[in-house]
Write an enzyme that holds these catalytic residues in place. Structure first.
Site, mmCIF file in Angstrom:
data_model
loop_
_atom_site.group_PDB
_atom_site.id
_atom_site.type_symbol
_atom_site.label_atom_id
_atom_site.label_comp_id
_atom_site.label_asym_id
_atom_site.label_seq_id
_atom_site.Cartn_x
_atom_site.Cartn_y
_atom_site.Cartn_z
ATOM 1 N N ASP A 112 0.833 -1.211 0.000
ATOM 2 C CA ASP A 112 0.000 0.000 0.000
ATOM 3 C C ASP A 112 0.864 1.257 0.000
ATOM 4 O OD1 ASP A 112 -2.340 1.406 -0.039
ATOM 5 O OD2 ASP A 112 -2.821 1.123 2.075
ATOM 6 N N ASN A 132 -11.216 -2.747 -5.371
ATOM 7 C CA ASN A 132 -10.450 -1.760 -6.147
ATOM 8 C C ASN A 132 -11.110 -1.391 -7.477
ATOM 9 O OD1 ASN A 132 -7.258 -2.954 -4.905
ATOM 10 N ND2 ASN A 132 -8.307 -1.073 -4.350
ATOM 11 N N ARG A 156 -12.206 2.257 -8.029
ATOM 12 C CA ARG A 156 -11.295 3.347 -8.416
ATOM 13 C C ARG A 156 -11.661 3.886 -9.801
ATOM 14 N NH1 ARG A 156 -5.371 2.330 -5.802
ATOM 15 N NH2 ARG A 156 -6.173 1.721 -3.759
HETATM 16 C C1 IPE Z 1 -5.626 -2.857 -0.353
HETATM 17 O O1 IPE Z 1 -5.214 -1.545 -0.522
HETATM 18 C C2 IPE Z 1 -5.581 -3.598 -1.628
HETATM 19 C C3 IPE Z 1 -4.285 -3.745 -2.278
HETATM 20 C C4 IPE Z 1 -3.105 -3.353 -1.860
HETATM 21 C C5 IPE Z 1 -4.340 -4.435 -3.524
HETATM 22 P P1 IPE Z 1 -6.236 -0.328 -0.623
HETATM 23 O O2 IPE Z 1 -5.396 0.908 -0.675
HETATM 24 O O3 IPE Z 1 -7.179 -0.535 -1.750
HETATM 25 O O4 IPE Z 1 -7.040 -0.427 0.753
HETATM 26 P P2 IPE Z 1 -7.995 0.614 1.490
HETATM 27 O O5 IPE Z 1 -9.089 0.936 0.536
HETATM 28 O O6 IPE Z 1 -7.167 1.824 1.818
HETATM 29 O O7 IPE Z 1 -8.453 -0.100 2.725
HETATM 30 C C1 IPE Z 2 -1.510 0.193 -3.450
HETATM 31 O O1 IPE Z 2 -1.296 1.547 -3.464
HETATM 32 C C2 IPE Z 2 -1.751 -0.376 -4.823
HETATM 33 C C3 IPE Z 2 -3.107 -0.893 -5.067
HETATM 34 C C4 IPE Z 2 -4.115 -0.858 -4.261
HETATM 35 C C5 IPE Z 2 -3.321 -1.492 -6.346
HETATM 36 P P1 IPE Z 2 -2.504 2.578 -3.466
HETATM 37 O O2 IPE Z 2 -2.868 2.868 -4.874
HETATM 38 O O3 IPE Z 2 -3.610 2.099 -2.605
HETATM 39 O O4 IPE Z 2 -1.800 3.846 -2.823
HETATM 40 P P2 IPE Z 2 -2.452 4.909 -1.821
HETATM 41 O O5 IPE Z 2 -3.077 4.144 -0.695
HETATM 42 O O6 IPE Z 2 -3.461 5.675 -2.621
HETATM 43 O O7 IPE Z 2 -1.290 5.748 -1.391
HETATM 44 MG MG MG Z 3 -4.099 2.359 -0.657
#
Ligand code: IPE
Ligand code: IPE
Ligand code: MG
Length: 244
Positions: free
Chosen positions: A15, A63, A66
């Site tokens: 993350d 996800n 998004r």
């Molecule tokens: C969890 O990360 C999923 C992955 C790393 C693939 P997110 O960034 O999507 O989680 P939340 O939404 O902050 O809980």
């Molecule tokens: C993790 O990084 C990757 C995926 C969930 C695919 P994020 O995209 O969630 O990064 P933040 O949480 O917005 O910084």
């Molecule tokens: Mg994230």
């Protein structure tokens, strides 16, 4: 009594890619790209440390919420990483497994996943699990559906449902449960990762953003694990007797 053995299975929520990019005034996509480099480093180190299973959460069931441009970019990145990295994984004797609801992916990606799994299937080193369109709730739900079919077809009675039978139908059924869970970027939640399998997993959280995660950070997490006493419901003294 502390635990001197290494984790057999490490599960990671990678993350912080978006925040890493934002800090540099870059688009989020570049954060994801930099995240792939971290994936490469962590796989290499895990192989060196003789970890049996490394599970990486790449895309959660949630996800899809998004922006579509980001979702598309993530799938393009997954495809290009598969194309580029499979041979390297194979050379490292790594066995690749993708878990999650892959039926939602396009044919091309599904075919590359099948090819990469087939190429590495007989490897005897580390198992690399990529959780893509995976959710712990989805996983448990699929297991329950399979048990329900067994009941419908009278192969199983409802009172014979046990935790072991549920576990046997989960996506990770043949792998040990994670011993160590790592989440980067300062968030302290499970976000629907392996809910069932993490019942007794040691949890490690770090503020490091995923694109900055490296071999040294992985070693720190492993050191944390080695220092924990895992009691599995017993009391400390019982464990000392059993290990005496
Ligand atoms: C969890 O990360 C999923 C992955 C790393 C693939 P997110 O960034 O999507 O989680 P939340 O939404 O902050 O809980
Ligand atoms: C993790 O990084 C990757 C995926 C969930 C695919 P994020 O995209 O969630 O990064 P933040 O949480 O917005 O910084
Ligand atoms: Mg994230």
């Amino acid at each position: 009594m502390t635990n001197y053995s290494l984790p057999r299975h490490i599960a990671i929520i990678m993350d912080g890619n978006g925040r890493w990019a934002k800090k540099r005034f870059l688009p989020r996509t570049l954060g994801h790209q930099a995240g792939v480099e971290a994936v490469r480093r962590v796989i290499r180190r895990s192989v060196e440390r003789k970890i049996e299973v490394l599970s990486l959460f790449a895309f959660s069931s949630e996800n899809w919420r998004r922006p579509p441009t980001e979702v598309n970019f993530l799938f393009e990145l997954f495809l290009s990483a598969l194309k580029r990295e499979t041979v390297k994984l194979h050379e490292q004797n790594v066995r690749l497994r993708v878990i999650g609801e892959v039926s939602r992916f396009d044919d091309k990606l599904r075919q590359h996943i099948l090819d990469a799994q087939a190429m590495t299937a007989k490897n005897t080193g580390m198992t690399l699990v990529i959780a893509a369109n995976y959710g712990g709730q989805w996983d448990i739900c699929e297991a329950i559906k399979k048990l329900a079919v067994d009941i419908e077809q009278q192969r199983l009675a409802s009172h014979d449902i046990t935790p072991e039978r549920i576990a046997a139908h989960l996506a990770f059924a043949d792998l040990p449960n994670p011993d160590l869970f790592i989440r980067t970027s300062g968030e302290q939640r499970i976000s629907n990762f392996m809910l069932w399998q993490m019942a007794y997993t040691e949890l490690y959280f770090t503020d490091v953003l995923w694109p900055d995660f490296n071999a040294e950070e992985l070693d720190k997490a492993i050191d944390f694990f080695v220092g924990r006493e895992r009691r599995f419901g017993y009391i400390s003294e019982q464990l000392q007797v059993s290990h005496a």
